[in-house]
Design an enzyme around this catalytic site. Structure first.
Site, PDB file in Angstrom:
ATOM      1  N   CYS A   1       0.830  -1.215   0.000  1.00 13.28           N
ATOM      2  CA  CYS A   1       0.000   0.000   0.000  1.00 13.28           C
ATOM      3  C   CYS A   1       0.857   1.254   0.000  1.00 13.28           C
ATOM      4  CB  CYS A   1      -0.933   0.002   1.206  1.00 13.28           C
ATOM      5  SG  CYS A   1      -0.053   0.020   2.777  1.00 13.28           S
TER       6      CYS A   1
ATOM      7  N   ASP B   1       2.246   2.678   2.580  1.00 13.00           N
ATOM      8  CA  ASP B   1       2.128   3.474   3.801  1.00 13.00           C
ATOM      9  C   ASP B   1       3.390   3.341   4.659  1.00 13.00           C
ATOM     10  OD1 ASP B   1      -0.289   4.061   2.835  1.00 13.00           O
ATOM     11  OD2 ASP B   1      -1.474   3.103   4.393  1.00 13.00           O
TER      12      ASP B   1
ATOM     13  N   CYS C   1      -2.898   5.403   5.609  1.00 14.27           N
ATOM     14  CA  CYS C   1      -4.362   5.384   5.624  1.00 14.27           C
ATOM     15  C   CYS C   1      -4.900   5.673   7.027  1.00 14.27           C
ATOM     16  CB  CYS C   1      -4.851   4.014   5.156  1.00 14.27           C
ATOM     17  SG  CYS C   1      -4.608   2.748   6.404  1.00 14.27           S
TER      18      CYS C   1
ATOM     19  N   CYS D   1      -2.525  -2.796   8.647  1.00 15.00           N
ATOM     20  CA  CYS D   1      -2.207  -1.459   9.157  1.00 15.00           C
ATOM     21  C   CYS D   1      -1.768  -1.563  10.618  1.00 15.00           C
ATOM     22  CB  CYS D   1      -3.420  -0.543   9.022  1.00 15.00           C
ATOM     23  SG  CYS D   1      -4.287  -0.704   7.450  1.00 15.00           S
TER      24      CYS D   1
HETATM   25 FE1  FES Z   1      -1.628   0.023   4.263  1.00 15.24          FE
HETATM   26 FE2  FES Z   1      -3.406   0.963   5.929  1.00 15.24          FE
HETATM   27  S1  FES Z   1      -3.692   0.501   3.829  1.00 15.24           S
HETATM   28  S2  FES Z   1      -1.296   0.702   6.275  1.00 15.24           S
END
Ligand code: FES
Length: 147
Positions: free
Chosen positions: A34, A36, A60, A104
């Site tokens: 993702c 992040d 996110c 996450c």
């Molecule tokens: Fe990857 Fe939340 S979508 S940390």
């Protein structure tokens, strides 16, 4: 997607957001799928107590809520207590995360451990529980496949 009130609260009013300039340990982890990124700063005293903790998360809402909750859960605690923090405990404290968002919370657990590893290296402390701990960037806990 349904988010709990706690997730929304910690996302909209994150606790301990920011950074510690002269941190005892800093951990940064990311999820390659993702993209992040989460960074945790620890201020640990001579007794091994986490006096202060801050986070910066480029990610996110669930990642922000997970970081916020994780900092709340380890603030004022010992290193030993922080070592036992699991991503499941973070998710449970948030009254659950949707399955595709569990990763996450994994970032939060990893960021805390990464910061403790950094602390141990900088202060010549041995934390046996973290010897050989590998922060697996490719952790794909419940990460949805890219289409
Ligand atoms: Fe990857 Fe939340 S979508 S940390």
């Amino acid at each position: 997607m349904q988010y709990s009130d706690k997730v929304m609260d910690h996302f909209l009013n994150p606790r301990n957001m920011g950074e510690i300039g002269d941190a005892s340990g800093v951990g940064e982890v990311g999820n390659p799928t993702c993209g992040d990124i989460m960074k945790i700063f620890l201020d640990i005293d001579d007794q091994g107590i986490i006096n202060d903790v801050k986070f910066k998360t480029f990610g996110c809402g669930s990642a922000i809520a997970s970081s916020s909750m994780a900092t709340e859960m380890i603030k004022g605690k010992s290193i030993q207590d922080a070592l036992t923090l699991t991503n499941k405990a973070v998710a449970e404290a948030l009254d659950g995360l949707p399955p595709v968002k569990m990763h996450c919370s994994v970032l939060a657990e990893q960021a805390v451990k990464a910061a403790l590893i950094d602390y141990a290296e900088k202060h010549n402390v041995v934390i046996p529980e973290l010897e050989g701990y590998v922060i697996d960037d490719a952790h794909d806990h419940d990460v949805p496949e890219e289409e």
